[in-house]
Design a protein around this motif. Structure first.
Motif, PDB file in Angstrom:
ATOM      1  N   UNK A   7      38.808  18.234  20.685  1.00  0.00           N
ATOM      2  CA  UNK A   7      39.088  17.613  19.495  1.00  0.00           C
ATOM      3  C   UNK A   7      40.385  17.853  20.371  1.00  0.00           C
ATOM      4  N   UNK A   8      40.395  19.607  21.141  1.00  0.00           N
ATOM      5  CA  UNK A   8      41.984  18.966  21.388  1.00  0.00           C
ATOM      6  C   UNK A   8      42.606  18.550  22.704  1.00  0.00           C
ATOM      7  N   UNK A   9      42.129  18.463  22.983  1.00  0.00           N
ATOM      8  CA  UNK A   9      41.874  16.874  23.598  1.00  0.00           C
ATOM      9  C   UNK A   9      42.621  15.673  22.781  1.00  0.00           C
ATOM     10  N   UNK A  10      41.325  15.343  22.330  1.00  0.00           N
ATOM     11  CA  UNK A  10      41.963  13.822  22.054  1.00  0.00           C
ATOM     12  C   UNK A  10      43.112  13.880  21.013  1.00  0.00           C
ATOM     13  N   UNK A  11      42.917  14.908  19.896  1.00  0.00           N
ATOM     14  CA  UNK A  11      44.538  14.829  19.845  1.00  0.00           C
ATOM     15  C   UNK A  11      45.904  14.777  19.839  1.00  0.00           C
ATOM     16  N   UNK A  19      43.495   4.168  24.778  1.00  0.00           N
ATOM     17  CA  UNK A  19      42.640   4.623  23.998  1.00  0.00           C
ATOM     18  C   UNK A  19      41.993   4.273  23.439  1.00  0.00           C
ATOM     19  N   UNK A  20      41.011   4.157  23.037  1.00  0.00           N
ATOM     20  CA  UNK A  20      40.162   3.775  21.305  1.00  0.00           C
ATOM     21  C   UNK A  20      39.248   3.994  21.339  1.00  0.00           C
ATOM     22  N   UNK A  21      39.206   4.814  19.392  1.00  0.00           N
ATOM     23  CA  UNK A  21      38.409   6.020  18.977  1.00  0.00           C
ATOM     24  C   UNK A  21      37.508   5.056  18.419  1.00  0.00           C
ATOM     25  N   UNK A 119      32.734  14.616  13.626  1.00  0.00           N
ATOM     26  CA  UNK A 119      33.999  14.832  13.498  1.00  0.00           C
ATOM     27  C   UNK A 119      33.740  15.515  12.276  1.00  0.00           C
ATOM     28  N   UNK A 120      32.555  16.409  12.408  1.00  0.00           N
ATOM     29  CA  UNK A 120      32.231  17.608  11.384  1.00  0.00           C
ATOM     30  C   UNK A 120      33.548  18.686  11.575  1.00  0.00           C
ATOM     31  N   UNK A 121      33.687  19.022  13.445  1.00  0.00           N
ATOM     32  CA  UNK A 121      34.998  19.480  14.136  1.00  0.00           C
ATOM     33  C   UNK A 121      35.512  19.591  13.854  1.00  0.00           C
ATOM     34  N   UNK A 122      36.412  17.982  13.480  1.00  0.00           N
ATOM     35  CA  UNK A 122      37.879  16.752  13.758  1.00  0.00           C
ATOM     36  C   UNK A 122      38.031  18.131  12.412  1.00  0.00           C
ATOM     37  N   UNK A 123      37.302  17.873  11.199  1.00  0.00           N
ATOM     38  CA  UNK A 123      37.742  18.105   9.941  1.00  0.00           C
ATOM     39  C   UNK A 123      38.069  19.350   9.613  1.00  0.00           C
ATOM     40  N   UNK A 124      37.192  20.516   9.860  1.00  0.00           N
ATOM     41  CA  UNK A 124      36.652  21.883  10.147  1.00  0.00           C
ATOM     42  C   UNK A 124      38.245  22.515  10.946  1.00  0.00           C
ATOM     43  N   UNK A 125      38.240  21.445  11.813  1.00  0.00           N
ATOM     44  CA  UNK A 125      39.684  22.185  12.461  1.00  0.00           C
ATOM     45  C   UNK A 125      41.173  21.660  11.510  1.00  0.00           C
ATOM     46  N   UNK A 126      40.459  21.074  10.484  1.00  0.00           N
ATOM     47  CA  UNK A 126      41.602  20.582   9.649  1.00  0.00           C
ATOM     48  C   UNK A 126      42.577  19.460  10.537  1.00  0.00           C
ATOM     49  N   UNK A 127      42.058  18.552  11.100  1.00  0.00           N
ATOM     50  CA  UNK A 127      43.166  17.822  11.624  1.00  0.00           C
ATOM     51  C   UNK A 127      43.348  16.795  10.336  1.00  0.00           C
TER      52      UNK A 127
END
Length: 278
Positions: A7-11, A19-21, A119-127
């Motif tokens: 998630x850090x890399x993607x952010x 880049x396409x997500x 996505x669960x980890x992305x949301x959990x990190x408040x991104x």
């Protein structure tokens, strides 16, 4: 780009022109509405890849790979094309980003990664998240179907005689052994004779990220699988078999995938079935 990104890399990469997500969340009918969930919240810039739509609708089987031209058309309409770096994520218990990864690789898109933890980890990190639908410009995709890692019913029947490839089943242990009936009434219970069982949950840590390569290798070893010999993965419909294929890719092994999986084998009266533990 590694095949598994954090998630850090993607952010840090969001907004890069190449880049396409892609949100590739899929669930069984009645378990939720991935499209509505995507429209409520998704990673900024992400488009929604509907796995239910990007399949071979001419086949009676549920999730078969589509013709190359259909895949290319759907991806182009999403703005995914040649030269793109593609990061796929999901918010599904079936870890369906792996199915999208397998499809992209089969049709010739090689710079494709899965977001570790989804996505669960992305949301959990408040991104940050966006809502609504993303619209990207149509982009050309040259789809080249390479099905050397895809197995058919005929291939699997031949393998029963040759034993050339180990069969590894991603379904739950209770479905594998036949203790739990299949969700489709017309399909027998059990598994392909001689198959090994690696339920996909064994491949993930508690936070939903993939285990380390060393731990993944141990999971397969504990199930009696020799990762240095050829492997074909299977499941109920070819979706979670893709998770096994991706996990094996993480440890440097290229597995084949039986696309019809148990939906085909279990419904065929001519195929042998086995119940009980491996």
């Amino acid at each position: 780009m590694d095949s598994l990104v954090s998630t850090e890399w993607l952010a840090s990469e969001l907004g890069a022109s190449d880049l396409r997500v892609v949100d590739a969340t899929w669930v069984i009918a009645g378990q939720g509405d991935p499209v509505a969930d995507y429209e409520r919240a998704h990673i900024p810039g992400a488009v929604f890849l509907d796995l239910e739509d990007v399949r071979d609708t001419a086949s009676p089987l549920p999730m078969m790979l589509p013709p190359a031209e259909k895949f290319a058309g759907r991806m182009q309409s999403l703005g995914l094309g040649d030269g793109s770096r593609i990061v796929v994520y999901d918010n599904s218990p079936y870890k369906t980003a792996a199915r999208a990864w397998f499809m992209f690789k089969t049709f010739g898109a090689h710079d494709v990664a899965i977001l570790d933890g989804g996505f669960a980890k992305w949301r959990a990190e408040g991104r940050a998240v966006d809502s609504g639908r993303e619209t990207l410009c149509h982009r050309r995709l040259t789809a080249r179907a390479d099905r050397k890692q895809v197995r058919t019913l005929a291939d699997m029947k031949a393998n029963m005689d040759s034993g050339a490839e180990q069969v590894v089943d991603a379904r739950s242990t209770s479905r594998f052994t036949g203790e739990e009936p299949e969700p489709r009434a017309e399909i027998a219970s059990g598994h392909i004779p001689g198959a090994h069982n690696v339920p996909i949950a064994r491949l993930f840590d508690a936070d939903g990220t993939y285990k380390s390569p060393e731990a993944i290798a141990q999971v397969f070893a504990d199930a009696g699988v020799d990762v240095d010999r050829p492997i074909v993965t299977t499941c109920g419909s070819g979706v979670t078999a893709s998770v096994l294929a991706f996990a094996l890719h993480r440890i440097g092994k290229d597995a084949a995938l039986y696309d019809g999986s148990w939906s085909e084998w279990g419904a065929d009266p001519t195929t042998p079935k086995e119940t009980g533990p491996a």
